[in-house]
Design a protein around this motif. Sequence first.
Motif, PDB file in Angstrom:
ATOM      1  N   ASN B  42       1.257  -1.360   0.045  1.00 35.37           N
ATOM      2  CA  ASN B  42      -0.191  -0.204  -0.129  1.00 35.37           C
ATOM      3  C   ASN B  42       0.847   0.802   0.009  1.00 35.37           C
ATOM      4  O   ASN B  42       1.439   1.775   0.716  1.00 35.37           O
ATOM      5  N   TYR B 417      -5.894  -0.312   6.608  1.00 32.20           N
ATOM      6  CA  TYR B 417      -6.117  -0.115   5.157  1.00 32.20           C
ATOM      7  C   TYR B 417      -6.329  -1.849   4.268  1.00 32.20           C
ATOM      8  O   TYR B 417      -7.066  -1.973   4.022  1.00 32.20           O
ATOM      9  N   ASP B 418      -4.789  -2.330   5.001  1.00 28.99           N
ATOM     10  CA  ASP B 418      -4.728  -3.748   4.529  1.00 28.99           C
ATOM     11  C   ASP B 418      -5.378  -4.733   6.372  1.00 28.99           C
ATOM     12  O   ASP B 418      -5.791  -5.923   5.488  1.00 28.99           O
TER      13      ASP B 418
END
Lengths: 309, 554
Positions: B42, B417-418
Amino acid sequence: MSSVAINRPAGFWKRLLTQRQLVLMSVPIVLYVILFTYVPLAGWTMAFQDFKPAKGFASPWVGWKWFQYLFSDDLFVTVMRNTLAMSFINLVFNFTFAIGLALLLNEVKNKWVKSLAQTISYLPHFLSWVVVAGLVSSMLASDGVFNVILKWLGIIKEPKVWLGEPKAFWWIVGFTNVWKEVGWNTIIYLAAISSIDPALYEAAQIDGCGRFSRMRHITLPGIKPTIVVLLIMNLGWIMESGFEIQYLLKNGMNQDYAQSIDIYVVTYGLRNGNYSLATAGGMFKSVVNIILLMTANWVSGKLGEEKLV
Amino acid sequence: MKRLSLIAALLAIAATMSLAQAVDKLPTTKLPPVEISVFTINANFPIPPEDNRVYKLIKEKLGVTFKWDIAVAEVDQKIGVMIAGQDYPDLLDINSPKFIDAGACMPLEDLIEKYAPNLKRHYQADPITWAKMHEKDGHVYCLLNYGVIENGYTDQSYWGPAMFIQKAVMKEFGFPKITTIDEYFDIIAKYKAKHPTTADGKPTIGFSILTYDWHRFDLCNPPPFLAGYPNDGDGIVDPKTGKYRVQYYGPEAKRWYKILNAMNDKGLVDRESFVDNYDQYLAKLANGQVLGVHDQYWQFQEASKTLFAQKRVWETLMPLPIVFDKSTKPHWRDMPLPNLQRGYGISAKTSREKAIRIIQFLDAQLDPAWQKVFTWGFEGSDYIIDKDGQPVCTPEQRTRWDDVTWRSHNLAELWWYDAPKLEGRFTKNGQAHALRNNPKEYQASQYPEDVEIFKAYGVSSYAEMMDKNPPPNPAWYPAWQIVPPDGSAEKLAFTKAQDTYAKDLPKVILAKPADFEKEWANYVDDLKKCNLQLFEAYIQKGLDERMAKFGKLK
């Protein structure tokens, strides 16, 4: 007879003993070469396996499968062609431009001008390829300097996307290489020229030689051994057309002319996880390099010129 | 004046006090401190600054610090190097079968069962999701980053694929209803003729295509959508027979490239987009030059953010569900899917002891209280609860949420985010996990320009604009989640085909209309040399297995 046979090793040991400091000093270098040049050769076994990282070197053996794949792959043939073509262009450009510039610089009488010109010409050598690729791609963009100049000269009517022109790619790489490396490459020739006996020039001048005859009959023959040695060394690198510049400037449109063996190895080996195929490609390249180097060396010896090995 | 500043000071103190209270309430783990090394693909967020408040709290309360390794570009290559060297950090950001196939990941089902009640509840709530998370060897390696929804889907923003058009174009012509591709290009052509340059003098671009590196799927993805098929990526699955075929050279594809070819002839297609890299593509969008693209919103949201920050909302793009013919029902928007083989996995090289510690942390951060810290911030300072019990922001707070610098100091975006996360609602009919998916804040946070657009089209969001009620996903869907393993003949064939379209499609698009047929035939010939039937057979097998396991076509 027998005494000679016994004496030889004794002589060898004695010599070794007298040169022990030299030998000691070379030990780290020898270790370095073994560790970083010979030990990794064990990895070549991957080319004969269906290598899977999880299994490591216990992967199954497949013999020449990957080499067979390589030579039946159209892409590999294209890639070979690109590598040789770009290499050849680089070789010719490097030699002609570097020797040419060295001869010209040698004729500059004003010392200050000479060293300024030399410094400016080799400055780009210190730029990273990433920066150079950025410069090149913005110069070649449709609103870039190159298109503006061509349009102004009336050579083209509409701006072209040069990086999308596959056939232009080799020449872009060739001229970028010249721009970046020409100054640096002249250094060695300038050094060779400076070792030519000035008496020769004086004698030639008295005999009525002009500038160009002096260049042709004294300077060039004077640096011929250097040229030959460099040529032999460079022939050994003919399968190395460079990697960074092609990698940074290639795109979907120009890939047929941009991919070199190194890029093929990276895409298929590292990106797609086909380590065996990549190793086979890399191995083939090394073997060809060695053969070329040996041949060039042999030919040069036959012609009565310098030999490297 | 004095009184005002006094009130402000009091408010600030109150905010700090409530912040302190909220922090005290956060669940903690009493486990030894640990540093977790994380590989992430990311590249949207920088490495967090030292004084980031959330990472500080994670360190303080959960005993965890991160060591980041961010892959900025050429992700597959970086992964290839890691695999070749067998050198892995603790957490691996999985986005393809590479790590799993290479044996780089540790089986997690056992750890989840023993040490992670939150993760267990989250991933096992839907048995089909949990079954799909198992790889062929029967193990779970990847903690999905998106698409595991609890208590109903709430997301009103649209992240997916669409034909995007600049909002200014729609405004210029009084928000017409546009459904077909001909109308789409027509309106773009008209706008471009009227506005050949942007306000600051840069030329406007009719249609741009992202072709760089792995993003190049944008070049070949539109045809199935335009023909009314859902997002199966490189292929089309016949909804009646369940038969798969690669769509690169199907009739839909030919129709689309013929249109593009004609549009290029009119000067609408950006020729440079075939040589531009990702940054150059984004830069053109962020300049407001681009009038139309086919893309997925998450790929260019950074460009939109730049424009939002400059209050140039009209120059951002909006999605449209465009199809070939008026009679076709669009299927651009799909129901959320478990994002299989995407998310974090634990490296097989990490000791079991550390793996347990890591899974306990992953479990702890999934606690609703922590999830709120990631997505809502803290009550009082980042949002307030109004009299109806709804979270809303004051105007200042809302502005801060849009401020990239503030976000980098006050949110743990890079991690979140992940990471495994809660999506949907906290409780049944309760509040949404994302602050802005709660109805009041959603309404309040929309730009007036967007509200104007919504009003014109009688919708409440762009997601609704794409499709108000997307049909349920068939059990095999989507085919793009089935990927042949690295180094296999199927993968080689597929890579070749991708290289081929990257090389030939620009020629097809840029050819003179008279040469279109010739270039197209050449492209089809090149594709036929790639052994694509191998790839098709592999995907078909995967689809058949799914249909056998999870039910028939519908």
